[in-house]
Design a protein around this motif. Sequence first.
Motif, PDB file in Angstrom:
ATOM      1  N   UNK A  88     -13.684   1.389  -4.847  1.00  0.00           N
ATOM      2  CA  UNK A  88     -13.133  -0.220  -3.741  1.00  0.00           C
ATOM      3  C   UNK A  88     -12.011  -0.880  -4.458  1.00  0.00           C
ATOM      4  N   UNK A  89     -10.428  -1.144  -4.314  1.00  0.00           N
ATOM      5  CA  UNK A  89      -9.664  -1.883  -4.379  1.00  0.00           C
ATOM      6  C   UNK A  89      -9.401  -2.953  -3.447  1.00  0.00           C
ATOM      7  N   UNK A  90     -10.054  -4.068  -5.074  1.00  0.00           N
ATOM      8  CA  UNK A  90      -9.966  -5.382  -4.529  1.00  0.00           C
ATOM      9  C   UNK A  90      -8.169  -6.058  -3.602  1.00  0.00           C
ATOM     10  N   UNK A  91      -7.449  -5.894  -4.606  1.00  0.00           N
ATOM     11  CA  UNK A  91      -6.343  -5.555  -3.960  1.00  0.00           C
ATOM     12  C   UNK A  91      -5.037  -5.367  -2.375  1.00  0.00           C
ATOM     13  N   UNK A  92      -6.171  -4.468  -2.139  1.00  0.00           N
ATOM     14  CA  UNK A  92      -5.272  -3.575  -1.424  1.00  0.00           C
ATOM     15  C   UNK A  92      -6.477  -3.570   0.041  1.00  0.00           C
ATOM     16  N   UNK A  93      -8.014  -3.981  -0.351  1.00  0.00           N
ATOM     17  CA  UNK A  93      -9.260  -3.871  -0.018  1.00  0.00           C
ATOM     18  C   UNK A  93      -9.697  -2.380   0.788  1.00  0.00           C
ATOM     19  N   UNK A  94      -9.269  -1.225   0.230  1.00  0.00           N
ATOM     20  CA  UNK A  94      -9.364   0.048   0.562  1.00  0.00           C
ATOM     21  C   UNK A  94     -10.374   0.722  -0.219  1.00  0.00           C
ATOM     22  N   UNK A  95     -11.146   1.456  -0.027  1.00  0.00           N
ATOM     23  CA  UNK A  95     -11.581   2.802  -0.850  1.00  0.00           C
ATOM     24  C   UNK A  95     -11.550   3.500  -0.401  1.00  0.00           C
ATOM     25  N   UNK A  96     -11.561   4.659  -1.687  1.00  0.00           N
ATOM     26  CA  UNK A  96     -10.793   5.379  -2.284  1.00  0.00           C
ATOM     27  C   UNK A  96     -12.125   6.409  -2.800  1.00  0.00           C
ATOM     28  N   UNK A  97     -11.841   7.570  -3.256  1.00  0.00           N
ATOM     29  CA  UNK A  97     -12.476   8.814  -3.780  1.00  0.00           C
ATOM     30  C   UNK A  97     -12.611   9.830  -2.689  1.00  0.00           C
TER      31      UNK A  97
END
Length: 143
Positions: free
Chosen positions: A60-69
């Motif tokens: 979870x990337x708090x700054x961009x509100x994106x999940x990546x994986x």
Amino acid sequence: MKTTQILSLLIFALIICSCSSTKETTTEGLFDTEWELEYISGPRIAFSGLYPDKKPKIKFNEATNKVEGNNSCNGYSADFTLNGAEISFGEPGPTTMMYCGEGESTFLNTMEKVNRYTVDDEGKLNLMIDDVPMMRFKKSTQE
């Protein structure tokens, strides 16, 4: 007299129960961690059969509100929204197009349905549909 005692006891029990069920969900531990899937509910195929070589991961990337994986085969990225214990995921963005069995579609389809999350006392991330855990992640040892 007896009715008053019973009523007092019921009110006391209600207060105790309501206090214990108001545990607030915090985002502590959710961010700055790569999570590795260790359980998924629903498929008729064993977990090790769905993900024989590589387990899905989420960050979870708090700054961009994106999940990546990685969904065990292909990389993915999606928007997410948090509201207390509620969570929702947007449509995954472009991914590589390798086919690696049913594990990838099971993972992404389950993510679309998730609407709640918790980080439990053991430090595991649970993605749920209402109160039913659908996916459980542990902190990844390889970030």
